[in-house]
Each structure stands twice: as C-alpha cells, then as structure tokens.
Enzyme design. Structure first.
Site, mmCIF file in Angstrom:
data_model
loop_
_atom_site.group_PDB
_atom_site.id
_atom_site.type_symbol
_atom_site.label_atom_id
_atom_site.label_comp_id
_atom_site.label_asym_id
_atom_site.label_seq_id
_atom_site.Cartn_x
_atom_site.Cartn_y
_atom_site.Cartn_z
ATOM 1 N N ASN A 96 94.472 11.742 33.209
ATOM 2 C CA ASN A 96 92.748 11.341 32.578
ATOM 3 C C ASN A 96 92.319 10.752 31.376
ATOM 4 O O ASN A 96 93.099 10.301 30.740
ATOM 5 C CB ASN A 96 92.636 13.020 31.921
ATOM 6 C CG ASN A 96 91.492 13.143 31.189
ATOM 7 O OD1 ASN A 96 90.295 13.091 32.704
ATOM 8 N ND2 ASN A 96 91.135 13.943 30.993
ATOM 9 N N ARG A 126 87.559 21.232 35.266
ATOM 10 C CA ARG A 126 87.525 19.952 34.235
ATOM 11 C C ARG A 126 86.824 18.753 35.678
ATOM 12 O O ARG A 126 87.127 17.495 34.944
ATOM 13 C CB ARG A 126 88.859 19.697 33.919
ATOM 14 C CG ARG A 126 89.199 20.510 32.696
ATOM 15 C CD ARG A 126 90.516 20.401 32.243
ATOM 16 N NE ARG A 126 91.164 18.593 31.614
ATOM 17 C CZ ARG A 126 89.946 18.589 30.274
ATOM 18 N NH1 ARG A 126 89.189 19.415 29.467
ATOM 19 N NH2 ARG A 126 89.756 17.596 30.325
ATOM 20 N N LYS A 185 69.813 24.135 33.884
ATOM 21 C CA LYS A 185 70.735 25.531 33.613
ATOM 22 C C LYS A 185 70.167 24.635 34.969
ATOM 23 O O LYS A 185 71.257 24.944 36.087
ATOM 24 C CB LYS A 185 70.326 26.687 33.155
ATOM 25 C CG LYS A 185 71.727 27.158 32.917
ATOM 26 C CD LYS A 185 72.812 27.067 31.907
ATOM 27 C CE LYS A 185 72.788 25.420 31.675
ATOM 28 N NZ LYS A 185 73.473 25.516 30.427
ATOM 29 N N HIS A 199 48.477 16.533 26.911
ATOM 30 C CA HIS A 199 48.735 15.139 26.644
ATOM 31 C C HIS A 199 49.597 14.197 28.380
ATOM 32 O O HIS A 199 50.168 13.075 28.324
ATOM 33 C CB HIS A 199 49.690 13.863 25.875
ATOM 34 C CG HIS A 199 49.269 15.184 24.546
ATOM 35 N ND1 HIS A 199 48.466 14.450 23.697
ATOM 36 C CD2 HIS A 199 49.586 16.106 23.865
ATOM 37 C CE1 HIS A 199 47.839 15.162 22.767
ATOM 38 N NE2 HIS A 199 48.926 16.330 22.465
ATOM 39 N N TRP A 211 88.815 14.317 38.702
ATOM 40 C CA TRP A 211 86.402 14.083 38.802
ATOM 41 C C TRP A 211 86.864 12.638 39.101
ATOM 42 O O TRP A 211 87.548 12.642 38.126
ATOM 43 C CB TRP A 211 86.155 14.725 37.632
ATOM 44 C CG TRP A 211 84.744 14.903 37.893
ATOM 45 C CD1 TRP A 211 84.106 15.661 38.534
ATOM 46 C CD2 TRP A 211 84.105 13.487 37.688
ATOM 47 N NE1 TRP A 211 82.638 15.235 38.071
ATOM 48 C CE2 TRP A 211 81.905 13.830 37.796
ATOM 49 C CE3 TRP A 211 83.916 12.631 36.994
ATOM 50 C CZ2 TRP A 211 81.611 13.089 37.753
ATOM 51 C CZ3 TRP A 211 83.325 12.201 36.446
ATOM 52 C CH2 TRP A 211 81.568 12.446 36.753
HETATM 53 C C1 F6R Z 1 75.592 21.643 30.164
HETATM 54 C C2 F6R Z 1 76.451 21.607 30.124
HETATM 55 C C3 F6R Z 1 76.711 20.176 29.344
HETATM 56 C C4 F6R Z 1 77.160 20.346 28.573
HETATM 57 C C5 F6R Z 1 77.144 18.856 27.716
HETATM 58 C C6 F6R Z 1 78.025 18.805 25.949
HETATM 59 O O1 F6R Z 1 75.283 23.280 30.925
HETATM 60 O O2 F6R Z 1 77.217 22.317 30.406
HETATM 61 O O3 F6R Z 1 75.149 19.512 29.329
HETATM 62 O O4 F6R Z 1 76.828 21.528 27.238
HETATM 63 O O5 F6R Z 1 78.045 17.801 28.806
HETATM 64 O O6 F6R Z 1 79.306 19.678 26.239
HETATM 65 P P1 F6R Z 1 80.589 20.077 25.312
HETATM 66 O O7 F6R Z 1 79.966 21.124 24.381
HETATM 67 O O8 F6R Z 1 81.618 20.459 25.986
HETATM 68 O O9 F6R Z 1 80.659 18.727 24.376
#
Ligand code: F6R
Length: 616
Positions: free
Chosen positions: A102, A27, A489, A508, A76
């Site tokens: 958080n 997280r 990814k 295009h 974070w």
């Molecule tokens: C890419 C990734 C992010 C999540 C996005 C949504 O690998 O993990 O783009 O898909 O932040 O997160 P969730 O699904 O937790 O709402």
C-alpha cells in the site's frame, strides 16, 4: 489506498484473508488478490481486477490449495490501471515469493532500471513489483527473508506498507511500514497483520500498533518488531474498542444507511466520559494544561468532510476560547510557508488517521515547533501517533466511503476540545459553559428525532429528483460549511453536479446559476437565536424563488417565515445556533443517499474514490 491482510497460524488462511479483505474493501476496490503457502509447501496466488466478489467467485470456481500462511490485498490503483496483471500480490524469485503493498514507492523507476540492467523482467506496470523483484534478489543473496526484507525497505523511498512471504519459510509473514498504516492482531497460536484492525477484529481484539519505519515478523507463536536497522523496539498494545458486529452491515441496505442511523450514537459516545459535574474534562488531555494555556493561535487542518467539520467547529472554538482560529485544507497548508510558532496549536481532524495530506501537514507543523492535537476515529492510526495529544471520536468503524457519522462526531470532539480549553483559560463563564454542555448532551436525541421524522420524507423527494443534473446548497455562518458538506456528499455518491455557497455570496455571482426548476437547499438559521441572520437568509430565499428556483429549506420547528417560499420544508428540533449544524446535516446525508440509491448506484463504494487517501 489499498487494504492489506496477513495471517500465520494453524487454520486454513484463505477464508480468513477473504473475510479480512471484505472489511478492508472500503480502502480500495478495483482489484484484489491472495497468496497462500499451501499445505503441499508451494506458494499459490490468485488475483483479479474488479471488486472482491470477482476474486471470490474465481476462487470458488478454481480453488487454490489452502494453507496456514497467507497474505491478501484489495487495491485502489496508483501505478498502472486496474488489471489482473497490476493487481497484487506480485511474485518474484521463480514465483516462490509474494509481496503486497500500500502506498507509492517514489524511487521505483531508478530501482527498476538497476534490476533491468541485471536482466530481471517485469510482468506489471506497478512500483510494487519492483520491490518484489528486489526482495527476490536480496533473498537469493542472504537466504533469510527478514534480513533480505530489511535490506529492501532501507532502499525504498516514499510511503509504503509492504508484506511478504516466501514458500521456503512457511509460517512467516514479514511486514514494514513508512507513512502508511499497519497493525498487528495477536491471537492464540496465530497472528495477523492488517491495514487496520477491521482486518482481524472478528478473530482478536488484542492489537499492537507499530511505529514509523518499523519491521514486523509474525509467526504462529511470536511477533518480533524491530526498526529498519534490526534493533528491537517497544510496541504499544491496545484493545480494539468495538467488535466485529460493529463493522458488519447488519440488516441495513448499505453501510452508509447504517452509519447515518448511528449518527446519534456517534455524538453520544464521543461525549461519554468527558463531562464531569457539568463541565468538560477530557481525560486524554490531562497533564497538558500548560500547553493549552500557552497557545495564542489555533490552526485546524483536515481534508474534505473533516475540513468542513473544522469549519463548523471554528465558530465555537473561537468564541468560547477567544483564541483566533484558522481552518485550512491540509494539502494547501504546508505548501505556503505558514507562520507557526511554539504558541500555535495545530488541530488535525481525520476519521481514518491515515490521510497522507493531513499526516504530512501535522509533521510539518511539529517540525516547525507548533503543538499538535489529533481528532481521530481510528485507534492505532498514524496521525494520532505523530501528534502531541489525541482526542478520539468514538463514532465506531466507518466503512462507507462517504463520511457521515464521523462528521458529527468530529464537530462534537471540536466542541469538547473548545470547552476543555475555555475552562482551563477561564474564557467562558462557568454557567455559559454548562449551558453549552447541556445543549451538546441533548444533540443525540435531537438527531434521532430528525431521523425519525424526516427520513421517509427526504428519501421520497430524493427519488422524485433522481434525474436532476445539478443541486445548489446555501448556508450562512455555521450553516455555510453544512451547505458545503451537503454538496460534497451529493457529488461523491450520486455523481450529480452540486455546489455549496455562503448565502451572502449569492448576489456576488452564484445567483446567475438560478433558472426555473433549479433545486436549491437552504440551511436556515434559527429566528429565535439569530434573528438578523434569519431575516437575511429568508431574503436570499425570496431572491432565488423569484428566479424560479425549487427551494428546499432546512429550518427549525415552528419557523413559519420560510413557508411561503419553500417547495419542501425539512424540520429540525430547536437548538442553540452552534448545535444546529449537527441536526441540519442529517437530512442532507439522507438526501444524498436517497438520490444515489434511486439512481441505482452503490452508495458505499462510489467510483474513483477510496475511503482512506494514503497518497498525496
Ligand atoms: C467525504 C469524505 C472525504 C474525507 C476526507 C478526509 O465524504 O469522506 O472527504 O472526509 O478524505 O478523510 P479522513 O477524515 O480520513 O482524513
């Protein structure tokens, strides 16, 4: 974007906090800290910038007196950079009080001015310290931590999970949540708090999900939950469906490697229990037939990879239900006054169930009278709790920041939802629906085949390509969002520039990017089932090849038309068109992981990213 853990009981808390933090590190991982009320009755605290290992080493070298009440945090950064001073916990009331947080306290500047005017001082740039100092002031006034905490949270605006403890009250941790997650773990003579169940699943699988704007006080033998006015509220118990081992790396080199290997199970477990006599019946949606019969439009909202799952699902959802479907990024959706009526169904997709943009979009849709269904992978998370109905994906805990197994589970859940709604509305002939169910049930074994046949091959050429600066991905129809997912990814874990395009869009503009040696992945549709599209994509391949592109095709077994133009061919088993994306994405996940690994990067914790984006 931070991970939070709290413990009260009879065991030394530091080990429990550190192991909880290691499971929550996904997280946030730019600093970490713990505070413990030691057995000598004094509050001790240690916090360090850097990954959890830095804090762990520091504690090993300079131990902190242990005790049975403690809180821990992995950060974070939002307010203030990742420094020791800005790390949590933050202390107040002569360092007797510790607070972790958080979220973002939006009115922190105004509260800080008020406290500065009263002569209070601050040691960090964070909004959290403002809450800590305010709590210290209120504690001085009331002498009761729970009362003081209630006064403070009522004054905070924004999104927050806050945990606090005071050395005058050992055996007590208080917590509160607004638009940010907090769950309770129930033990024997001990209790836990966590941002999600991973924080305590190795100790207990009995959990309570607390609601929006609620306060919890945990003691070794009791848990009290109230609203912000101090009135008792009902809490929902649930049992965590996976165990601690599911959230461990096992023998894998990374969580991402483990999670890619679990893609077959993610699909199979999401289907399980939802097919009856060859038809899809989702038990969680029982009693909601009127809702699905009454809708005339579907809007899918999500972010990132989850939004790409939505884009893949749109094709089947629309074709099988004959209801118009739009897919929107959640953060764009609510800022443009969308047309929503009681006949609109808003389907949110979120692995974490905590993505703030998606949560806010769901709330917005509900306030405007739309119906909401949440596709989510995390029990007790906020988005499902804010929705009219939930379809859980059963991918198991996803720890690596880059989403992989959740993506295939999300597409699966959308297909199940589509088949459930199509059955209710009679929009798809029963035999056709049964064929689709049959195809879906065959997907796990086919993904396993791709992993078996292509993993080593893809990893090898990913290694050869480790010094590549840019990779393009092309796809068409359901292959288009797969191209977008392949590009996302790659950029997120290997820091290489990557773009996904609709293959038809090539002429295009994007074709100008092709120069000799440019690697391009092309997702090729089946020549059996989509002859027209297949021909068009093969023409696209010829066009880029003629301009010197290095072409890597993902094509079904036996498709020979691609061979003359491909530098590499990655094979997927035969499948009906809607099911190809679930197979074609697998080599792209392996490729991103292989290339990042070849560059020596940490695939689980890419720079600047956190798993759960709980701020807007
Ligand atoms: C890419 C990734 C992010 C999540 C996005 C949504 O690998 O993990 O783009 O898909 O932040 O997160 P969730 O699904 O937790 O709402």
């Amino acid at each position: 974007m931070c991970g939070i853990v709290g413990y009260v009981g009879s065991r030394p808390s530091q080990g429990i906090l550190l192991s909880g933090l290691s499971r929550l590190e996904y997280r946030g991982y730019d600093s970490a800290g713990v505070a413990v009320i030691g057995d000598d009755g004094t509050l001790g605290m240690r916090k360090r910038a850097g990954k959890l290992a830095v804090l762990r080493d520091d504690l090993a070298a300079h131990p902190l007196a242990d005790g049975t009440t403690g809180i821990g945090h992995t950060r974070w950064a939002t307010h203030g950079g990742p420094t020791d001073a800005n790390a949590h916990p933050h202390l107040a009331d002569d360092d007797k009080l510790a607070v972790i947080h958080n979220g973002i306290i939006e009115n922190f500047a105004e509260l800080k001015d008020e406290l500065l005017a009263e002569g209070y001082t601050f040691r960090s740039e964070t909004d959290t310290e403002v809450a800590a100092v305010l709590l210290g002031r209120e504690y001085r006034a009331s002498g009761d931590l729970v009362t003081a905490f209630r006064t403070v949270v009522a004054r905070l605006e924004g999104a927050f999970t806050l945990l606090a403890m005071h050395e005058d009250a050992p055996g007590l941790v208080v917590g509160a949540r607004r638009n940010s997650p907090l769950v309770i773990g129930l033990g024997e003579g001990e209790n836990f708090l966590g941002s999600d169940v991973a924080a305590f699943v190795e100790h207990t699988r009995n959990a309570l999900a607390i609601g929006q704007d609620e306060i919890v006080a945990i003691r070794p033998g009791s848990v009290e939950v109230t609203n912000f006015d101090g009135e008792d509220v009902e809490v929902e118990p649930f049992e965590v469906v996976w165990d601690a081992a599911a959230a461990e790396k096992g023998g894998w080199s990374s969580f991402m490697a483990k999670e890619v290997s679990e893609e077959p199970d993610a699909v199979a477990n999401t289907i399980r229990g939802r097919v009856r006599d060859g038809a899809v019946v989702i038990p969680e949606l029982e009693g909601l037939d009127e809702l699905f019969l009454g809708i005339d439009r579907i809007v899918v909202i999500a972010c990132g990879t989850a939004a790409y799952a939505g884009q893949v699902g749109k094709y089947a959802l629309e074709q099988w239900t004959r209801i118009p479907v739009d897919v929107e990024l959640a953060h764009e959706f609510r800022y443009r006054d969308p047309v929503l009526t009681p006949r609109t169904l808003v389907v949110s997709i979120s692995q974490s169930g905590e993505t703030m943009d998606t949560l806010m979009a769901v709330k917005y849709a509900r306030e405007r009278g739309a119906k909401t269904v949440s596709i989510c992978n995390t029990q007790g998370a906020t988005i499902p709790r804010e929705s009219d109905a939930i379809v859980y994906t059963h991918a198991g805990p996803e720890v690596a920041v880059a989403s992989t197994k959740a993506f295939v589970a999300q597409i699966t859940a959308l297909y199940l939802l589509a088949l459930h709604v199509a059955r209710l509305r009679g929009s798809l002939a029963a035999e056709v629906a049964a064929e689709q169910v049959h195809e879906l049930e065959a997907v796990p074994a086919k993904i396993a085949q791709v992993l078996e046949a292509e993993q080593a091959h893809v990893e090898q050429f990913a290694r050869w390509m480790a010094d590549t600066h840019s990779v393009l991905f092309l796809g068409r129809h359901v292959g288009y969002p797969i191209a977008l997912e392949g590009a996302l990814k790659l950029k997120e874990i290997s820091y290489i520039h990557a773009e996904g395009f609709a293959a038809g869009e090539l002429k295009h503009g994007p074709i100008a990017l092709i120069e000799p040696g440019q690697p391009v992945f092309v997702i090729v549709p089946s020549p059996r089932e989509s002859a027209e599209l297949h021909k068009k994509v093969v023409s696209n391949i010829q066009e880029i090849r003629a301009r010197g592109a290095r072409v890597i095709v993902v094509a079904e077994e036996g498709d020979a038309a691609v061979l003359p133009f491909a530098d590499e061919v990655l094979r997927i088993p035969l499948a009906a068109p809607f099911f190809e994306p679930l197979l074609a994405v697998v080599p792209l996940h392996i490729f991103a992981m292989g290339l990042a690994t070849a560059k020596g990067l940490d695939v689980d914790q890419p720079r600047n990213l956190a798993k759960s984006v709980t701020v807007e």
